[in-house]
Design a protein around this motif. Structure first.
Motif, PDB file in Angstrom:
ATOM      1  N   ARG A 150      55.488  15.685  44.015  1.00 41.17           N
ATOM      2  CA  ARG A 150      55.109  14.295  44.228  1.00 41.17           C
ATOM      3  C   ARG A 150      54.956  13.614  42.864  1.00 41.17           C
ATOM      4  NH1 ARG A 150      49.861  12.765  44.779  1.00 41.17           N
ATOM      5  NH2 ARG A 150      49.695  13.656  42.705  1.00 41.17           N
ATOM      6  N   ILE A 151      55.631  12.473  42.676  1.00 31.24           N
ATOM      7  CA  ILE A 151      55.500  11.709  41.437  1.00 31.24           C
ATOM      8  C   ILE A 151      55.138  10.264  41.759  1.00 31.24           C
ATOM      9  CG2 ILE A 151      57.175  13.173  40.229  1.00 31.24           C
ATOM     10  CD1 ILE A 151      59.149  10.769  40.410  1.00 31.24           C
ATOM     11  N   PHE A 152      54.717   9.540  40.730  1.00 27.72           N
ATOM     12  CA  PHE A 152      54.420   8.116  40.844  1.00 27.72           C
ATOM     13  C   PHE A 152      55.447   7.314  40.039  1.00 27.72           C
ATOM     14  CE2 PHE A 152      49.804   9.672  40.974  1.00 27.72           C
ATOM     15  CZ  PHE A 152      49.798   9.739  42.359  1.00 27.72           C
ATOM     16  N   ALA A 153      55.582   6.042  40.388  1.00 33.35           N
ATOM     17  CA  ALA A 153      56.407   5.142  39.578  1.00 33.35           C
ATOM     18  C   ALA A 153      55.637   4.700  38.348  1.00 33.35           C
ATOM     19  CB  ALA A 153      56.838   3.932  40.397  1.00 33.35           C
ATOM     20  N   GLY A 154      54.358   4.385  38.544  1.00 29.90           N
ATOM     21  CA  GLY A 154      53.521   3.867  37.466  1.00 29.90           C
ATOM     22  C   GLY A 154      53.107   2.439  37.748  1.00 29.90           C
ATOM     23  N   HIS A 155      52.584   1.788  36.747  1.00 33.69           N
ATOM     24  CA  HIS A 155      52.083   0.421  36.900  1.00 33.69           C
ATOM     25  C   HIS A 155      52.635  -0.468  35.791  1.00 33.69           C
ATOM     26  CE1 HIS A 155      49.236   1.405  40.107  1.00 33.69           C
ATOM     27  NE2 HIS A 155      49.044   2.539  39.463  1.00 33.69           N
ATOM     28  N   ALA A 156      52.807  -1.734  36.132  1.00 29.69           N
ATOM     29  CA  ALA A 156      53.293  -2.704  35.145  1.00 29.69           C
ATOM     30  C   ALA A 156      52.268  -2.859  34.033  1.00 29.69           C
ATOM     31  CB  ALA A 156      53.539  -4.041  35.825  1.00 29.69           C
ATOM     32  N   LYS A 157      52.741  -2.973  32.818  1.00 30.21           N
ATOM     33  CA  LYS A 157      51.857  -3.110  31.663  1.00 30.21           C
ATOM     34  C   LYS A 157      51.801  -4.575  31.214  1.00 30.21           C
ATOM     35  CE  LYS A 157      51.101   1.265  31.665  1.00 30.21           C
ATOM     36  NZ  LYS A 157      51.448   1.450  33.075  1.00 30.21           N
ATOM     37  N   LYS A 158      50.676  -4.937  30.652  1.00 25.93           N
ATOM     38  CA  LYS A 158      50.458  -6.309  30.205  1.00 25.93           C
ATOM     39  C   LYS A 158      51.537  -6.731  29.206  1.00 25.93           C
ATOM     40  CE  LYS A 158      46.871  -9.321  28.278  1.00 25.93           C
ATOM     41  NZ  LYS A 158      45.478  -9.381  27.738  1.00 25.93           N
ATOM     42  N   GLY A 159      52.094  -7.901  29.444  1.00 22.11           N
ATOM     43  CA  GLY A 159      53.098  -8.442  28.533  1.00 22.11           C
ATOM     44  C   GLY A 159      54.513  -8.007  28.828  1.00 22.11           C
ATOM     45  N   ILE A 160      54.707  -7.142  29.826  1.00 24.38           N
ATOM     46  CA  ILE A 160      56.056  -6.696  30.179  1.00 24.38           C
ATOM     47  C   ILE A 160      56.497  -7.424  31.447  1.00 24.38           C
ATOM     48  CG2 ILE A 160      57.466  -4.727  30.885  1.00 24.38           C
ATOM     49  CD1 ILE A 160      55.754  -2.946  29.179  1.00 24.38           C
ATOM     50  N   ALA A 161      57.648  -8.065  31.389  1.00 25.19           N
ATOM     51  CA  ALA A 161      58.171  -8.834  32.525  1.00 25.19           C
ATOM     52  C   ALA A 161      58.466  -7.909  33.705  1.00 25.19           C
ATOM     53  CB  ALA A 161      59.441  -9.570  32.114  1.00 25.19           C
ATOM     54  N   PRO A 162      58.359  -8.432  34.933  1.00 24.03           N
ATOM     55  CA  PRO A 162      58.592  -7.596  36.118  1.00 24.03           C
ATOM     56  C   PRO A 162      59.942  -6.884  36.120  1.00 24.03           C
ATOM     57  CG  PRO A 162      57.572  -9.670  36.753  1.00 24.03           C
ATOM     58  CD  PRO A 162      57.893  -9.786  35.294  1.00 24.03           C
ATOM     59  N   ASP A 163      61.008  -7.567  35.715  1.00 23.00           N
ATOM     60  CA  ASP A 163      62.329  -6.933  35.709  1.00 23.00           C
ATOM     61  C   ASP A 163      62.389  -5.773  34.724  1.00 23.00           C
ATOM     62  OD1 ASP A 163      63.178  -8.665  37.635  1.00 23.00           O
ATOM     63  OD2 ASP A 163      64.426  -9.900  36.303  1.00 23.00           O
ATOM     64  N   GLU A 164      61.754  -5.970  33.564  1.00 26.05           N
ATOM     65  CA  GLU A 164      61.730  -4.907  32.560  1.00 26.05           C
ATOM     66  C   GLU A 164      60.861  -3.751  33.025  1.00 26.05           C
ATOM     67  OE1 GLU A 164      62.217  -2.734  28.924  1.00 26.05           O
ATOM     68  OE2 GLU A 164      63.423  -4.066  30.178  1.00 26.05           O
ATOM     69  N   SER A 165      59.758  -4.056  33.680  1.00 27.00           N
ATOM     70  CA  SER A 165      58.891  -3.008  34.214  1.00 27.00           C
ATOM     71  C   SER A 165      59.648  -2.155  35.225  1.00 27.00           C
ATOM     72  CB  SER A 165      57.655  -3.636  34.860  1.00 27.00           C
ATOM     73  OG  SER A 165      56.784  -2.638  35.333  1.00 27.00           O
ATOM     74  N   HIS A 166      60.393  -2.811  36.095  1.00 32.28           N
ATOM     75  CA  HIS A 166      61.206  -2.100  37.083  1.00 32.28           C
ATOM     76  C   HIS A 166      62.230  -1.204  36.381  1.00 32.28           C
ATOM     77  CE1 HIS A 166      63.492  -1.520  40.833  1.00 32.28           C
ATOM     78  NE2 HIS A 166      64.572  -1.727  40.108  1.00 32.28           N
ATOM     79  N   ARG A 167      62.875  -1.750  35.347  1.00 30.95           N
ATOM     80  CA  ARG A 167      63.894  -0.973  34.624  1.00 30.95           C
ATOM     81  C   ARG A 167      63.285   0.269  33.991  1.00 30.95           C
ATOM     82  NH1 ARG A 167      65.671   0.532  30.038  1.00 30.95           N
ATOM     83  NH2 ARG A 167      63.945  -0.458  28.910  1.00 30.95           N
ATOM     84  N   LEU A 168      62.099   0.114  33.398  1.00 29.74           N
ATOM     85  CA  LEU A 168      61.434   1.244  32.756  1.00 29.74           C
ATOM     86  C   LEU A 168      61.112   2.343  33.767  1.00 29.74           C
ATOM     87  CD1 LEU A 168      58.985  -0.689  30.407  1.00 29.74           C
ATOM     88  CD2 LEU A 168      60.811   0.857  29.648  1.00 29.74           C
TER      89      LEU A 168
END
Length: 302
Positions: A150-168
């Protein structure tokens, strides 16, 4: 005229060609689609070591992982899920093999393991560590013969755009999936808040990772929308592993008992085949409460 139109050597060569063709044919569904090879439901029961977290952690743990495995056997479970959090950070292959030996002699499989990772970090030391830790547990899972993590995707970090967060997140999962494929270990993304808080958000990530060794870890207690069971039904066809909580909660946060019969129907309708893992998170002594809920789950899935 030859009475035998094909001799032994020709037969062996033809058989080899057929076998090679069979092996080369694409047999595995990718994570982007529901798992269609399942033609009828089949359930095996397991218990997550996370259920015993109060007993397994701390400076002086009350129990060991070996004790947990013994308890799973006493509950007549088919498997035992060994959460990574409760192993020493430098656990050795010899220690892992001893737990594998113990489980086998007690008639159980190690149904899987779990890691706590976050692929929302940008490039740098923190991200590198997250990826390295998951790869380490892929190696450990292979030693344990645990088929899924079982793994997690993670959470968006402050200052990172949603599209970039998804890409990461997708890039992180892709890298560890490529590594897991070499070890023959599946990775299952859990619906666990953040971008995976909804069925749509979870499936958006699952469909973005290109690997036949990737799917969903369906946690029945981690959707909190207006239609919890509807969301679970949308995701169930993608599930590699299922974890059942004993309560659910909607937008108001109020906990209500899980409808085990409804969960069982969702899994049957999806032709789910695999482990159904109890993950107990409520108050009370897990050594007393887990056996009760295991029996409730067993009856619902019968």
């Amino acid at each position: 005229m030859n009475d035998f139109p094909i001799n032994r050597r020709q037969w062996i060569a033809a058989s080899g060609a057929i076998a090679a063709a069979a092996w080369s044919a694409p047999q595995l569904a990718t994570a982007a689609e529901p798992i269609t090879q399942r033609t009828a439901p089949m359930f095996k029961l397991s218990l997550a070591a996370y259920s015993y977290r109060k007993l397994l952690q701390g400076d002086k743990p009350q129990l060991t992982m070996a004790d947990f495995i013994d308890d799973c056997a006493k509950m007549q479970l088919d498997g035992t899920e060994l959460t990574s959090y409760y192993f020493p950070p430098n656990v050795s292959p010899a220690q892992l093999r001893e737990l594998k030996r113990q489980a086998f002699l007690l008639g159980m499989s190690i149904s899987g393991t779990a890691v706590g990772n976050d692929f929302g970090h940008p490039d740098g030391e923190q991200r590198d560590k997250q990826i390295a830790d998951v790869k380490m547990w892929i190696d450990n899972a292979a030693i344990l013969s645990a088929p899924v993590i079982r793994i997690f995707a993670g959470h968006a970090k402050k200052g990172i755009a949603p599209d970039e967060s998804h890409r990461l997140m997708v890039a992180g999962m892709q890298e560890v999936c490529d590594y897991a494929a070499k070890q023959g270990v599946f990775l299952a993304l859990e619906n666990h808040g953040g971008p995976t808080a909804t069925a749509a958000g979870l499936l958006k990530l699952v469909k973005a990772v290109d690997s036949p060794w990737f799917g969903v870890n369906l946690d029945t207690g981690n959707f909190h929308g207006e239609d919890i069971y509807g969301d679970l039904a949308k995701v169930a066809p993608y599930a590699l592993n299922v974890q059942v909580k004993v309560v659910v909660s909607g937008p108001d946060g109020k906990k209500v008992p899980t409808d085990f019969a409804r969960i069982a129907k969702i899994l049957r309708d999806a032709n789910y085949r695999g482990f159904v893992v109890l993950e107990y998170e409520e108050a009370g002594d897990p050594r007393e409460e887990c056996p009760k809920f295991v029996e409730t789950l067993r009856k619902a899935l019968a």
